[in-house]
Design a protein around this motif. Structure first.
Motif, short mmCIF file in Angstrom:
data_model
loop_
_atom_site.label_atom_id
_atom_site.label_comp_id
_atom_site.label_asym_id
_atom_site.label_seq_id
_atom_site.Cartn_x
_atom_site.Cartn_y
_atom_site.Cartn_z
N ASP A 196 0.85 -1.19 0.00
CA ASP A 196 0.00 0.00 0.00
C ASP A 196 0.88 1.24 0.00
OD1 ASP A 196 -1.92 1.92 0.22
OD2 ASP A 196 -2.53 1.40 2.25
N SER A 197 1.26 1.69 -1.18
CA SER A 197 2.14 2.85 -1.29
C SER A 197 1.42 4.16 -1.01
CB SER A 197 2.79 2.89 -2.68
OG SER A 197 1.79 3.01 -3.68
N GLY A 198 0.09 4.14 -0.93
CA GLY A 198 -0.69 5.35 -0.70
C GLY A 198 -0.37 6.06 0.60
N LYS A 199 0.25 5.36 1.54
CA LYS A 199 0.59 5.96 2.81
C LYS A 199 2.00 6.55 2.82
CE LYS A 199 -2.58 3.21 5.59
NZ LYS A 199 -3.31 2.59 4.52
N LEU A 200 2.73 6.38 1.76
CA LEU A 200 4.10 6.90 1.70
C LEU A 200 4.07 8.40 1.43
CD1 LEU A 200 5.80 4.09 -0.38
CD2 LEU A 200 5.86 4.42 2.09
N TRP A 201 4.80 9.16 2.23
CA TRP A 201 4.80 10.60 2.12
C TRP A 201 6.18 11.08 1.72
CZ3 TRP A 201 1.86 14.46 1.37
CH2 TRP A 201 2.29 15.74 1.66
N PRO A 202 6.32 11.91 0.72
CA PRO A 202 5.29 12.44 -0.17
C PRO A 202 5.04 11.57 -1.39
CG PRO A 202 7.32 13.61 -0.58
CD PRO A 202 7.60 12.62 0.53
N PRO A 257 0.56 10.97 -2.65
CA PRO A 257 0.36 12.41 -2.87
C PRO A 257 1.11 12.92 -4.11
CG PRO A 257 0.64 11.98 -0.54
CD PRO A 257 0.91 10.68 -1.26
N ALA A 258 2.33 12.46 -4.32
CA ALA A 258 3.11 12.91 -5.47
C ALA A 258 2.41 12.56 -6.78
CB ALA A 258 4.51 12.31 -5.45
N ALA A 259 1.88 11.36 -6.87
CA ALA A 259 1.17 10.94 -8.07
C ALA A 259 -0.10 11.77 -8.25
CB ALA A 259 0.84 9.45 -8.01
N SER A 260 -0.81 12.03 -7.15
CA SER A 260 -2.03 12.85 -7.21
C SER A 260 -1.74 14.25 -7.73
CB SER A 260 -2.68 12.95 -5.83
OG SER A 260 -3.10 11.69 -5.39
N LEU A 261 -0.57 14.78 -7.37
CA LEU A 261 -0.18 16.12 -7.81
C LEU A 261 0.48 16.11 -9.18
CD1 LEU A 261 1.17 17.49 -4.41
CD2 LEU A 261 -1.00 18.07 -5.54
N ARG A 262 0.57 14.93 -9.79
CA ARG A 262 1.13 14.74 -11.12
C ARG A 262 2.62 15.09 -11.23
NH1 ARG A 262 -3.78 13.81 -12.37
NH2 ARG A 262 -5.39 14.77 -13.51
N LEU A 263 3.35 14.84 -10.15
CA LEU A 263 4.79 15.02 -10.21
C LEU A 263 5.39 13.93 -11.09
CD1 LEU A 263 5.72 15.84 -6.51
CD2 LEU A 263 5.20 17.41 -8.37
N ASN A 308 18.02 22.84 -1.42
CA ASN A 308 18.75 21.59 -1.22
C ASN A 308 17.89 20.63 -0.41
OD1 ASN A 308 19.06 22.35 1.58
ND2 ASN A 308 20.78 23.64 0.96
N LEU A 309 18.40 19.42 -0.17
CA LEU A 309 17.63 18.41 0.56
C LEU A 309 17.29 18.85 1.98
CD1 LEU A 309 19.34 15.07 -0.50
CD2 LEU A 309 17.03 15.81 -1.03
N GLN A 310 18.21 19.51 2.66
CA GLN A 310 17.97 19.94 4.03
C GLN A 310 16.79 20.92 4.07
OE1 GLN A 310 21.36 21.67 5.96
NE2 GLN A 310 20.28 22.03 7.88
N GLU A 311 16.77 21.89 3.18
CA GLU A 311 15.68 22.86 3.14
C GLU A 311 14.38 22.19 2.70
OE1 GLU A 311 16.80 26.22 0.77
OE2 GLU A 311 18.48 26.73 2.08
N PHE A 312 14.47 21.24 1.76
CA PHE A 312 13.28 20.52 1.30
C PHE A 312 12.59 19.82 2.47
CE2 PHE A 312 11.43 16.44 0.03
CZ PHE A 312 10.48 16.86 -0.89
N TYR A 313 13.35 19.02 3.24
CA TYR A 313 12.75 18.28 4.34
C TYR A 313 12.31 19.20 5.48
CZ TYR A 313 13.68 13.90 2.04
OH TYR A 313 13.67 12.87 1.14
#
Length: 104
Positions: free
Chosen positions: A9-15, A49-55, A71-76
């Motif tokens: 169930d990948s639907g719970k994976l964020w983001p 969520p990423a798939a729903s947002l069409r990323l 960068n990754l630090q700011e992203f998270y």
């Protein structure tokens, strides 16, 4: 212990994607200008969520909820601040768009 149901169930994976740094190799492959800052979207998973947002793989996340990420630090850090909803500014094909808002 990870049950089969949970692992399928990948639907719970964020983001729902793996954020990777924008390296020189990524810049070359995606033909990115040095001015483009952010994180690259990889391994977008279905029913997340990423798939729903069409990323899409190769998109560059430049902002979360209007806050710039370089960068990754700011992203998270910004992703962690998202309270009830999130949207991303995405650089792709020479332009930037803002995704729809994903509410949680």
């Amino acid at each position: 212990e990870r049950s089969e149901k949970v692992s399928s169930d990948s639907g719970k994976l964020w983001p729902g994607f793996i954020a990777s740094p924008v390296t020189d190799d990524v810049r070359k492959e995606l033909e990115l200008d040095d001015k483009v800052k952010g994180v690259v979207v990889t391994n977008v998973m279905q029913k997340t969520p990423a798939a729903s947002l069409r990323l899409q793989n190769g998109d560059i996340v430049t902002a979360i909820n209007g806050k710039s990420v370089k960068n990754l630090q700011e992203f998270y850090a910004e992703l962690g601040k998202a309270d009830k909803s999130v949207n991303f500014d995405i650089y792709s094909n020479g332009g930037t768009i803002t995704t729809g808002t994903y509410k949680f």
